[in-house]
Design an enzyme around this catalytic site. Structure first.
Site, PDB file in Angstrom:
ATOM      1  N   ASP A  84       0.698  -1.289   0.003  1.00 11.58           N
ATOM      2  CA  ASP A  84       0.213  -0.154   0.041  1.00 11.58           C
ATOM      3  C   ASP A  84       0.938   1.307   0.117  1.00 11.58           C
ATOM      4  O   ASP A  84       1.958   1.456   0.876  1.00 11.58           O
ATOM      5  CB  ASP A  84      -1.081  -0.005   1.397  1.00 11.58           C
ATOM      6  CG  ASP A  84      -2.011   1.179   1.079  1.00 11.58           C
ATOM      7  OD1 ASP A  84      -2.918   1.041   0.359  1.00 11.58           O
ATOM      8  OD2 ASP A  84      -1.719   2.139   1.923  1.00 11.58           O
ATOM      9  N   GLU A 123      -4.603   2.221  -4.665  1.00 17.93           N
ATOM     10  CA  GLU A 123      -3.085   2.210  -4.224  1.00 17.93           C
ATOM     11  C   GLU A 123      -2.454   0.991  -3.915  1.00 17.93           C
ATOM     12  O   GLU A 123      -1.439   0.963  -3.423  1.00 17.93           O
ATOM     13  CB  GLU A 123      -2.595   3.488  -3.485  1.00 17.93           C
ATOM     14  CG  GLU A 123      -2.891   3.559  -2.165  1.00 17.93           C
ATOM     15  CD  GLU A 123      -4.360   4.058  -2.128  1.00 17.93           C
ATOM     16  OE1 GLU A 123      -4.859   4.682  -0.815  1.00 17.93           O
ATOM     17  OE2 GLU A 123      -5.112   4.396  -2.895  1.00 17.93           O
TER      18      GLU A 123
END
Length: 782
Positions: A661, A704
């Site tokens: 992440d 993301e």
């Protein structure tokens, strides 16, 4: 008194001569990177130093012991050292465009083996199914072993793959069932400790590859060809001496280089190396082009090399191999002065002469140049960056020495001498499919005809048919496309090129509708002020066998085009036949017509099916690919995860996942805009793809977040890889001046876990990494 004075004067004269002579020419310093630690594996290099073979060639060679943490091939590429030693993994680097040049193979056979205990009952590759095996983490290292396991169906059935370790005693302690090793090293050590071992050798299962090879960079080979030849000569002399004096060199290793191995171990290694070198079967340093192509074929079969990869590229061959090119003294002297030739090519003349997507010279001309390089012992430096008209200007201005493939025209013969043609291709007329057969140039009057500027077709048509309306284009593809769109009526070029490109470009509405009474007689051209070069090239071409020519032609050229009948010419004969056998011929004509229509319909159906299959393949790829980053999407990752869980449950395989992440990614979008955010996402995806193995699966999980699946990898191994990726990302500064960090969670699939439980655990690890301050990796074993 006079005799004494004479002696003094003579001595003074000698001293003056010595003073004026100056120091001797300094030896050229060369750094050679070994493949591993000092041992008999490199005996020939020690002997070349000790016996003065390097010195006799004007070389001062420094041998550098391997640091296992450093890529020894990259050391040569980046100029840290001048020469290195590696195996056929060099082909993979050449495929990727790395400038490597093979100088001499020392080991004709790879000593890579899989070692097992006799008590285990494992004596063949299939016995490894379901067993614990320690292999290299990177599948391209020790490739002969991986190829053997794949071709024997072992990997498909499944093994318990363990990370590689130099601790060969793990086999004796029962921590593994099989280990990777060298036939010259680990078997001796284990037998000395009382273990009865068995060796599984790839050569027994049809995988026979070269082992250690001396190599250098293309830069070194191009700038210092004489030094390359000197290194080769000295190294081969050193190996002959070392293998003839095994105990002497073994004692030399102990005295000057390393005491890691005792004398008996070095002598055992020496005998095993003798078998790998096989000098009594083939001369030392022999590199067989056919065998090299076979090895490249094995790599291609496993998806590691392109099927058109030229294995003979950037390889050193002696000038006059047995049965090769015989040069005159004048020609030999010429090549001694000129070892590198600048070559002009047509970068977009598919499939005869072109530059591929990786920037490499390819096609028929490239394969002929590779053969000439082998036979003549020269290097061809190909100019890949200029269009054809500029290439012709460059050879006129002596900026180039030769043309790889060109038709001999009156204009070109004013500045270049040409060999005899080595390939011929008819000059044909391409139109749209609905055009009639074109019998000759007369049927092209009043129509716009495309030709490539400065091609032989342009020169010939302009000189012999000035009445035609010629439209100049820059490339063959451009000419075909302008006909396909209806902008121009026809395009004239050679049959081999247009038939190849019509297929490659999917221009299904084009066909060959006619032919001129002129063929492209394609030859090599040498600058006119070097007539010797033209003669040398001709001798080189003459040495190429018909079988070799056929292999090159069949590799690149496919002559699929429609043949038309001019019924106006055969009408009188047809009428006479009808008068005699009207009913019979009418019936036969009907059958032929029906057959022709059926054949055409089948062709169209097959073409439609092929196009549909290709479109479906493209749609399937789009369906599993993230549009922004080009990596796999969530749909594909879900399928991979389900498959990995099934394999783990069935075969007991180890598998781990990493969930990445990007830290504070929203801030990037808010501060710099979404277009910069997209750049960050694509940069991270590219970084990961360059860091993982071929067997790993990577994709975008959403937003993301990215997911990496690591088969045959423990949580510790995956965490180590993830942390390396994290460190590389944090070291990257974007042009806007900011640094983007990433956090990762790692989890290994454990027995009894479901897919959901596994992913939940991984997500929890990611949460702990975020909570712990970000820019870190947390695994389930921490």
């Amino acid at each position: 008194m006079y005799p004494v004075m004479n002696r003094i004067l003579q001595l003074a004269f000698v001293l003056l001569l010595l003073a004026g002579a100056g120091p001797a020419a300094a030896a050229e310093k060369v750094r050679l990177q070994l493949k591993w630690y000092h041992q008999f594996q490199f005996a020939g290099y020690y002997a070349a130093i000790e016996q003065g073979y390097f010195a006799a060639e004007g070389l001062e060679v420094e041998l550098i012991e391997r640091d296992p943490e450093v890529n020894n091939i990259r050391q040569v590429l980046n100029g840290a050292v001048d020469y290195g030693i590696a195996d056929t993994v060099l082909l993979l680097y050449q495929e990727q465009g790395a400038g490597l040049h093979i100088v001499a193979p020392i080991f004709q056979h790879s000593p890579n083996v899989i070692i097992t205990l006799a008590s285990s009952g494992i004596v063949s590759p299939l016995d490894l199914v379901g067993r614990r095996v320690r292999l290299y983490d990177n599948e391209t290292d020790g490739f002969p072993l991986m190829a053997m396991l794949v071709e024997q169906g072992v990997l498909e059935r499944g093994i318990v793959r363990q990370p590689f370790s130099v601790d060969y005693m793990a086999l004796g302690r029962g921590e593994t069932d099989a280990i990777y090793g060298y036939s010259s090293n680990e078997p001796y050590m284990l037998r000395q400790l009382g273990y009865d071992v068995r060796l599984i050798q790839p050569v027994h299962y049809g995988i026979d590859m070269y082992g250690d090879m001396l190599f250098t960079s293309v830069r070194e080979a191009t700038d210092h060809p004489v030094r390359v030849a000197a290194m080769r000569r000295a190294v081969l002399r050193g190996w002959e001496y070392a293998l003839d004096h095994k105990e002497e060199i073994a004692r030399l290793i102990l005295a000057r280089y390393s005491k890691r191995k005792p004398l008996p171990a070095l002598l055992y290694e020496a005998q095993a190396i003798e078998q790998a070198v096989a000098r009594f079967t083939v001369p030392l340093g022999t590199l067989d082009s056919g065998r090299l192509r076979h090895i490249a074929g094995i790599y291609a079969r496993h998806g590691l090399l392109d099927k058109h990869f030229s294995a003979e590229r950037n390889v050193f061959f002696d000038r006059q191999p047995e049965g090769g090119v015989r040069l005159s003294e004048e020609e030999t002297a010429f090549l001694q002065q000129h070892r590198v030739f600048r070559v002009g090519i047509d970068r977009e003349w598919y499939p005869l002469d072109f530059v591929d997507a990786a920037g490499r010279h390819s096609g028929v001309a490239a394969d002929y140049l590779n053969l000439l390089s082998q036979r003549l012992g020269v290097t061809f430096k190909v100019e890949t960056g200029q269009p054809w008209p500029r290439i012709l200007e460059m050879i006129q201005g002596r900026e180039l020495d030769m043309l790889a493939m060109a038709a001999s025209t009156p204009e070109r013969m004013t500045y270049a001498g040409f060999t005899r043609p080595y390939i011929r291709s008819p000059m044909v007329i391409v139109t749209k499919s609905d055009a009639d057969y074109i019998a000759g140039a007369g049927e092209l009057r009043g129509k716009r005809i495309a030709v490539v500027k400065s091609y032989a077709s342009h020169e010939w048509l302009a000189a012999n048919h000035p009445e035609l309306d010629l439209q100049l284009v820059d490339t063959t593809v451009q000419g075909l496309e302008r006909v396909a769109t209806g902008e121009l009526f026809a395009f004239v070029d050679n049959l081999a090129s247009v038939s190849f490109l019509i297929k490659q470009q999917g221009l299904s509405n084009l066909k060959v509708s006619g032919q001129f009474p002129k063929a492209f007689d394609l030859a090599m051209g040498a600058r006119s002020d070097w007539p010797l070069l033209r003669g040398i090239l001709q001798k080189g071409l003459d040495s190429i066998t018909q079988q070799e020519k056929d292999e090159i032609y069949n590799k690149w050229v496919r002559l699929d085009y429609e043949t038309h009948i001019d019924f106006r010419r055969v009408a009188p004969y047809f009428a006479a036949l009808v008068a005699v056998l009207a009913l019979v011929m009418l019936d036969a004509w009907r059958v032929r017509r029906l057959h022709s229509r059926l054949h055409l319909a089948n062709q169209q159906l097959q073409l439609a099916e092929e196009q549909l299959t290709e479109k479906n393949r493209e749609l399937e790829q789009l369906a599993i690919t993230d549009k922004l980053t080009g990596v796999y999407n969530r749909l594909k990752l879900d399928a991979v995860l389900a498959q990995q869980v099934a394999l783990a449950q069935r075969y007991g395989r180890t598998v781990s996942v990493v969930l990445f992440d990007l830290d504070n990614f929203k801030l990037v979008n808010d501060t710099h805009g979404h277009h910069i955010g997209d750049v960050v996402l694509k940069s991270f995806a590219a970084l990961v793809l360059n860091s993982v193995r071929k067997s790993d699966i990577f994709g975008r999980w959403g937003g993301e977040e990215f997911l990496l699946v690591c088969p045959e990898t423990s949580s510790a191994g995956a965490a180590e890889l993830a942390d390396k990726i994290r460190a590389q990302m944090s070291a990257l500064t974007f042009p806007e001046g900011f640094i983007q960090t990433v956090s990762g969670g790692v989890a290994e699939l454990h027995e009894g876990q479901s897919l959901l439980e596994w992913l939940t655990l991984c997500d929890k690890m990611l949460y702990l990494a975020k909570k712990g301050g970000r820019n870190r990796v947390v695994s389930d074993l921490m």
